[in-house]
Each structure stands twice: as C-alpha cells, then as structure tokens.
Scaffold this motif. Structure first.
Motif, PDB file in Angstrom:
ATOM      1  N   UNK A  57     -19.419   6.423  -6.418  1.00 54.77           N
ATOM      2  CA  UNK A  57     -19.019   7.330  -7.496  1.00 54.77           C
ATOM      3  C   UNK A  57     -17.726   8.036  -7.122  1.00 54.77           C
ATOM      4  N   UNK A  58     -17.055   8.563  -8.130  1.00 56.01           N
ATOM      5  CA  UNK A  58     -15.857   9.366  -7.899  1.00 56.01           C
ATOM      6  C   UNK A  58     -16.302  10.731  -7.369  1.00 56.01           C
ATOM      7  N   UNK A  59     -15.819  11.127  -6.208  1.00 52.08           N
ATOM      8  CA  UNK A  59     -16.210  12.436  -5.681  1.00 52.08           C
ATOM      9  C   UNK A  59     -15.734  13.581  -6.583  1.00 52.08           C
ATOM     10  N   UNK A  60     -16.579  14.590  -6.705  1.00 47.02           N
ATOM     11  CA  UNK A  60     -16.230  15.786  -7.475  1.00 47.02           C
ATOM     12  C   UNK A  60     -15.245  16.626  -6.670  1.00 47.02           C
ATOM     13  N   UNK A  61     -14.648  17.597  -7.319  1.00 50.26           N
ATOM     14  CA  UNK A  61     -13.738  18.521  -6.619  1.00 50.26           C
ATOM     15  C   UNK A  61     -14.489  19.217  -5.479  1.00 50.26           C
ATOM     16  N   UNK A  62     -15.750  19.572  -5.733  1.00 49.51           N
ATOM     17  CA  UNK A  62     -16.550  20.233  -4.692  1.00 49.51           C
ATOM     18  C   UNK A  62     -16.758  19.302  -3.495  1.00 49.51           C
ATOM     19  N   UNK A  63     -17.023  18.025  -3.755  1.00 49.96           N
ATOM     20  CA  UNK A  63     -17.190  17.064  -2.662  1.00 49.96           C
ATOM     21  C   UNK A  63     -15.874  16.881  -1.896  1.00 49.96           C
ATOM     22  N   UNK A  64     -14.754  16.889  -2.596  1.00 52.04           N
ATOM     23  CA  UNK A  64     -13.458  16.789  -1.927  1.00 52.04           C
ATOM     24  C   UNK A  64     -13.234  17.998  -1.011  1.00 52.04           C
ATOM     25  N   UNK A  71     -12.770  18.297   3.404  1.00 51.65           N
ATOM     26  CA  UNK A  71     -11.785  19.079   4.163  1.00 51.65           C
ATOM     27  C   UNK A  71     -12.469  20.141   5.026  1.00 51.65           C
ATOM     28  N   UNK A  72     -13.471  20.803   4.481  1.00 51.99           N
ATOM     29  CA  UNK A  72     -14.213  21.827   5.221  1.00 51.99           C
ATOM     30  C   UNK A  72     -14.881  21.225   6.456  1.00 51.99           C
TER      31      UNK A  72
END
Length: 153
Positions: A54-61, A65-66
C-alpha cells in the motif's frame, strides 16, 4: 590470514551506507516488505525503492524518519563477522549474492537490529551517522513501488 572476499567497485560514504542498512530493516519491520530493490546512496542525496502492498500515509512516512533517528541516537554498534556460505545465519538471505560469491562472506551487524552480507564501508556506531532527513517520497501505484529520498546531515 585475511579471508578472500569478492571484489568491491564502490567507494561508499560510510554514514549514508550504514543508514541504508537501517532503512532496509526499518521498512521490513514497518511494512513487512523485502530489502530495497533499487538503491542509489550518495553523500549529498540518496534514494531507495521498496515494493509495498500500500501507499504509506503521511503518518507512516513520519514514523520512518522518527524510527531512523531513534536508531541513530541509540548508538548501536556496527560489527563485522566472517562466515562461510554454508554457515550463514537463518535470517540472512542469499537471494542477492552474486553467483560467483566467495566462500567467505562478511556479515555486517547493526546491534541486534539488522544483519546483512556486505563488503562496503560503514561507521563504527550509529551515532556517527548524523541525522536522517527525509527529502520526499514517490508512490508508483502500478508498480506498487515506494521510493524514499533522504540525506544524512
């Protein structure tokens, strides 16, 4: 006597190359995918591509990084181990090893987070990487491919 390994034709930037290992394992753990199928790692800017379901959500992106910066801050040791082809640990895939791979294989371990065959240059511990900064991402719906662009600061 030093083990005989395959030739290596690249001169990596060790902080970015070590971050490549961390990002591979982070993506595996977050998305259940394979290691990157295409990576271009450079001093100024790098990119890695993964097949995802699936396309990662902004939260997953943001989570990518975190987690990367948490791992860097954890100051995990980067160690090397030499094994023979028939004594590779179970979690190490041989899918990407060249057909003419040497009998002796160098494994790179980053704490207990990642282990991978590699003959490139690395930092001694993750705190030497610097900060992981995601520059952007691309999603290819048809290929189900997710590209991460990043730099090490």
């Amino acid at each position: 006597m030093d083990p005989i390994l395959n030739d290596h034709n690249k001169e990596e930037f060790p902080p970015a190359h070590t971050a490549e290992h961390l990002l591979n394992q982070t993506m595996i753990r977050l998305f259940g995918c394979e290691r990157s199928y295409n990576a271009h790692i450079e001093r100024k800017k790098s990119k890695m591509s993964f097949y995802l379901d699936h396309k990662p959500s902004r939260q997953e992106e943001k989570e990518i990084e975190l987690r990367m910066n948490e791992l860097i801050d954890d100051d995990l040791p980067v160690t090397f181990e030499f094994v023979t082809r028939d004594n590779l640990p179970e979690e190490v895939s041989t899918d990407r090893l060249p057909e003419d791979v040497s009998e002796t294989i160098r494994l790179v371990r980053i704490g207990d987070y990642d282990v991978c065959p590699c003959i490139g240059r690395h930092v001694r511990s993750t705190s030497q990487i610097g900060r992981f900064e995601m520059l952007g991402t691309n999603w290819d719906e048809q290929e189900r491919s997710f590209r991460v662009r990043f730099k090490i600061v």
